[in-house]
Design an enzyme around this catalytic site. Sequence first.
Site: not given
Ligand code: GLA
Length: 732
Positions: A536, A480, A445, A178, A616, A369
């Site tokens: 971690d 991710d 999400r 446990e 820049e 993403d």
């Molecule tokens: C998470 C990551 C971001 C990005 C988004 C994409 O929030 O931490 O850096 O990659 O997802 O959806």
Amino acid sequence: MAILSNETKSIFTLQTDHSMYQMKVDAYGVLLHTYYGEKGTPFDLSYLITYADHGFSGNPYEAGDERTYSLDALPQEYPVYGSGDYRASALKVRYPDGSHACELRYVKHQLQKGKYALPGLPAVYAEKDTPADTLIITLEDTRKSFYVHLYYGVLEDLDLITRSVCIENHGEAPLYLEQVLSTCIDFQHGEYHLHTFYGRHMKERTHQRIPVSHGIHSVGSSRGASSHQHNPFILLTSPQATEDHGECYGLSFLYSGDFLALGSKDQFSQTRILMGIHPDNFCYRLDTGERFYAPETAMAYTSHGMAALSQIYHRAYRHDLCRGRYKTARRPVLLNSWESVYMDFDGKKLVEMAKDAADLGIELFVMDDGWFGKRDRDVSGLGDWHVNEEKLGCGLKGLSDEIHKLGLQFGIWFEPECINEDSDLYRKHPDWVLKVPGKAPVRGRYQLVLDFSREDVRAYILKQICQVLDSARIEYVKWDFNRSISDIYSALLPPERQGEVAHRYILGLYDMLEKLTARYPDLLLEGCSGGGGRFDAGMLYYTPQIWCSDNTDAIDRLSIQYGTSFGYPVSTIGAHVSHCPNDQTGRITPLETRATVAMAGTFGYELDTNEITEEERPVIQQQIQEFKKYYDLIQDGLYYRLTDPDRYPACHCWEFVKPDHSEALLCIVALQIQPNTVRSCIRLKGLSPDKIYMIEGRAYPGSALMNGGYLIPNATSEYESFRIHIIEKNRE
Ligand code: GLA
């Protein structure tokens, strides 16, 4: 051998270069903890233990009428629930008859050369040049049902001692574990401060320091990941300890799931520290003959303050935890598409950005993403790991080839563990997610979590990922994980094994990462969980860098990176320059300051190259050159926190120093502009007092810079920053 056991084989002393750890088997076979601290003569320190009749602290039966012997008061190596020790314990076992009372006694021990490894779990390893020894002490419960094998790894040069625990059922019926924590440290004497790192999404790892007081203070996670909210790294220090002085102990958990870290002070003012898997989502059925391995903790001690303690972890994790090509190879400077274009892009747009990136000196282009399935918003597509050619207007190979032609490497984003209900995969396999029968799952999400405790689910996702990685030249993957886990239930496991799901999930994650890294040894993997939700030491075994936070605001990052630096090296901290006003905070900071802050990490950019002005452009080119020039100093140097950003309002300063003290980089970010100026001065650290150093053409003795200090330049605009190079004379 760094492990000594005395003639009677009852005292075990573990020694590193500067620390010593000692245990003793007493007359009743109980394994006592007698010492952890500064290295000294390996003398039997059990004389420090006092025995008295404490009343209401019971006595083991073998002690007969000896009322002064009670486990409730003794410092123990691995305290177990139900032994008459009423403090928080490390182990709680349910026997087949439903009882929990348990006592452990010494059986045997074994010494081995080298550092033990753990099946299916991350662990510190000993590189060729790292001497290491292993001690395994075996205890048995007095009902003769199971063994507890306590593992100790001693990495002498690194000043690190690792611990793990293996429970072996040799009885005739299943046992239910446990609670199996990995480490307990009992301190009989002394006052301590407990340092933990709390936070939330976009504000991870804020340093908190509190006195250990009577009762229990615990932090942890039962979110299925180590979490943004607390970190599996803690410090215990003397109340007087500072960055430079005083006793400090570190405890770091090499695990990416639920954890518990606990500091307590008992009725006799003794301090107990515990760390391991959080028991909330844990109950492991252990069948006859089976073994359960608890994840590893890494312990360190120094009497030289918190900077020295952090440096122990920085060195050990860079050298003996991170693996793969990019452990030592310079990591490419990247441009990530996320804060540039989010999911609003096509192949043409990406190639345009990559062209600009190449011109700036960037070396790796990362498509974040939005490239797969039906994915224009975060409501759909997760799980469908095939490129959306319609959206891109080209294939992945075509895109990757275009980008490589520009001289850039190419990287890609995955979120393998999650799935949107609006995906082909979910429509086909709705039973593949973590979901409790008869209850609608909690969404995060707009997504659910795939059941990574299942081999078949993992094998399918891995195959999809490999197909993508094999279809084009891809040198980098961002892995991710964007929600906390809930509804922990696996469709394949029987009711009595549901308590194993959260842990099996993490083992599944590790299994998949191991397979991926074995198949693509040259791939650079970056871990991520909505920024730093799974930052971690467990993940670092597979991914040598982790995106530190979704908050890219340079000023907020000061505190986030400051907190992270206590337990993790700069080389692991994902940090980028993003555009202004910042997308998370709306704050405007100078481009140079954003670079100064990102250079205290892996360094890259995350902005739309179209927005970069003509003025820049050369600044960015120069920043990239500068980062490359200082790469070794930054990534492998000794890291010093010179100020605490949450406590020192004027400015924040930190410093990298070459281990041979020949060179340093002082970084300063002004937090206030002072009218009618008062000059501040900062004392440098880690230099050699007798060496002469050059700063901007002027010579200073190291002793002057460290004892007198260096005058901080006046900021003339908000959040101005300074990167000040310090080099030994005649080496310029
Ligand atoms: C998470 C990551 C971001 C990005 C988004 C994409 O929030 O931490 O850096 O990659 O997802 O959806």
